[in-house]
Design an enzyme around this catalytic site. Structure first.
Site, PDB file in Angstrom:
ATOM      1  N   ASP A  64      -4.473 -42.917  33.119  1.00 43.26           N
ATOM      2  CA  ASP A  64      -3.393 -42.869  31.980  1.00 43.26           C
ATOM      3  C   ASP A  64      -3.392 -44.171  31.196  1.00 43.26           C
ATOM      4  OD1 ASP A  64      -0.612 -41.814  31.668  1.00 43.26           O
ATOM      5  OD2 ASP A  64      -0.063 -42.062  33.879  1.00 43.26           O
ATOM      6  N   GLU A  68      -3.994 -39.148  28.227  1.00 39.29           N
ATOM      7  CA  GLU A  68      -2.939 -39.999  27.229  1.00 39.29           C
ATOM      8  C   GLU A  68      -1.886 -39.077  26.148  1.00 39.29           C
ATOM      9  OE1 GLU A  68      -4.107 -39.614  22.790  1.00 39.29           O
ATOM     10  OE2 GLU A  68      -4.271 -38.751  24.156  1.00 39.29           O
ATOM     11  N   TRP A  69      -1.719 -37.998  26.672  1.00 40.64           N
ATOM     12  CA  TRP A  69      -0.334 -37.298  26.945  1.00 40.64           C
ATOM     13  C   TRP A  69      -0.520 -36.786  25.266  1.00 40.64           C
ATOM     14  CZ3 TRP A  69       1.588 -42.663  26.479  1.00 40.64           C
ATOM     15  CH2 TRP A  69       1.527 -43.328  27.988  1.00 40.64           C
ATOM     16  N   GLY A  70      -1.660 -36.085  24.820  1.00 41.29           N
ATOM     17  CA  GLY A  70      -1.923 -36.088  23.148  1.00 41.29           C
ATOM     18  C   GLY A  70      -1.824 -37.037  22.561  1.00 41.29           C
ATOM     19  N   ASP A 128       5.153 -35.485  30.248  1.00 40.39           N
ATOM     20  CA  ASP A 128       5.078 -34.519  31.745  1.00 40.39           C
ATOM     21  C   ASP A 128       5.768 -33.508  30.841  1.00 40.39           C
ATOM     22  OD1 ASP A 128       3.993 -37.383  31.431  1.00 40.39           O
ATOM     23  OD2 ASP A 128       5.681 -38.361  32.966  1.00 40.39           O
TER      24      ASP A 128
END
Ligand code: GLA
Length: 398
Positions: free
Chosen positions: A147, A180-182, A202
């Site tokens: 994460d 890394e959520w983009g 998320d």
């Protein structure tokens, strides 16, 4: 001389590991992850039961293999810096738990973070990358979700590369899942670093809700995948986040649509529900073999939106053997009836990957029903219920 010898041995080993690592996830990884349903409420007994349920529910037979514990399994570090699993929740330790999961013919995954702390303020791997990778390898970890919370001023590419190198060095083939959520467009740099990378914040268990911190329903996530298809392929997948199928916030039809589109996207299929307690409807979605075949097709092409008619979208996914998956997606609240000119579509669709379909006839197969509908050239009108999909395979008529 000694130095040259050492360097060449090092390079040979490093590239051998790189090769092993590079052979993983040739099709999108399939498994289960604790986060969506259980959050921090994870423990050894529950994880064992989930592994048992993955086998008894038919999920293992359908292709799911990884059991991944997300955040909150870790509680601190010992005086030597070794990561410690919470002894109250995991009294037998991670090695024993990994052994149990392996004894079921499944694989075992854990979660950490590139920053000093995880998103739930547990110890992250920053500064301990090599040590943690060695620990994971010694426990028998097969999958690491990594994460991006509390990363301060760290550079994303360098941080993920560091952990990748640490995993190589530890010598065990471990699927590396970049989370890394983009935020810094990992699809542009992560192809050689991880096997999958998250593209958004998320997922939430809803159709189209949007939270102020960025969490969102699956249809909004779907919209953000457009244009990313060119970056995906065997060993490197865009990850629109784990599945919410079965978590209670949507109807069966909505979950069916969610699952079908994740299959069209060649998305990793990480179930996020309680596998011990599934209705037949939910189990039928998660184990729909012909639908999963679209996701796991060896060509590894990510599907993309071909036509947008407002509430009705047509998605295409080229498959091996000159076949193609077509998903007719009704996003609206009313049923839709459309006229499809299949012959025209087959001859003229300039699919993004310039993969030509063949000149012979195709049969249309309904993948949810597992039923051939007839020759593509003869089927024109099609009904799609509200908030649902029709998922078809253009199958060569031999
Ligand atoms: C982030 C990730 C989630 C989950 C949590 C755990 O929000 O995006 O998938 O791993 O952290 O804290």
């Amino acid at each position: 001389m000694k130095r040259i010898l050492f360097l060449s041995v090092f390079l040979v080993c490093f590239s051998a590991y790189a090769q092993k690592f590079g052979q993983l996830a040739q099709t999108p990884p399939m498994g289960w992850n604790s986060w969506n349903k259980f959050g921090c409420d994870v423990n050894e007994q529950m994880i064992k039961e989930m592994a048992d349920a993955m086998v008894s529910s038919g999920m293992k037979d359908a292709g799911y293999e990884y059991i991944v514990i997300d955040d909150c399994w870790q509680i601190g570090r010992d005086s030597l810096g070794n990561i410690i699993a919470d002894p109250e929740r995991f009294p037998s330790g991670m090695k024993a738990l990994a052994d149990y999961v392996h004894s079921k013919g499944l694989k075992f995954g854990l979660y950490s973070d590139a920053g000093r702390y995880t998103c739930q303020a547990r110890p992250g791997s920053r500064g301990y990358e090599y040590q943690d990778a060695r620990t994971y390898a010694s426990w028998g970890v097969d999958y690491l979700k990594y994460d991006w919370c509390n990363h301060g001023k760290q550079n994303s590419e360098a941080s993920y590369k560091l952990m990748r190198d640490a995993l190589y060095k530890a010598g065990r083939p471990i699927v590396f899942s970049i989370c890394e959520w983009g935020s810094t467009k990992p699809w542009e740099w992560a192809g050689d670093i991880g096997h999958l990378w998250r593209t958004t914040y998320d997922i939430q268990d809803c159709w189209d809700c949007l939270n102020d911190w960025g969490g969102m329903g699956w249809t909004l996530i779907l919209d953000k995948q457009e244009g990313l298809e060119e970056y995906a392929g065997p060993g490197k997948w865009n990850d629109p986040d784990m599945l919410e199928v079965g978590n209670g916030g949507m109807t069966i039809k909505e979950y069916k649509a969610h699952f079908a589109l994740w299959c069209m996207l060649a998305a990793p299929l990480m179930a996020g529900n309680d596998l011990r307690d599934m209705s037949k409807g939910i189990r039928d979605i998660l184990t729909a073999k012909e639908v999963i075949t679209i996701n796991q097709d060896p060509l590894g092409k990510q599907g993309y939106k071909y036509k947008d008619h407002g509430d009705l979208e047509i998605w295409l996914k080229p498959l091996s053997n000159e076949e193609m998956a077509v998903c007719l997606f009704n996003r609206g609240d009313d049923p839709q009836n459309i006229i499809m000119h299949w012959t025209w579509l087959i001859k003229n669709c300039e699919n993004k990957y310039s993969i030509r379909l063949y000149d012979g006839n195709y049969i249309l197969r309904d993948l949810w029903k597992g039923k051939d509908l007839g020759a593509a050239s003869e089927i024109n009108t099609i009904d799609i219920p509200a908030r649902d999909v029709l998922l078809l395979r253009l199958k060569k008529d031999k």
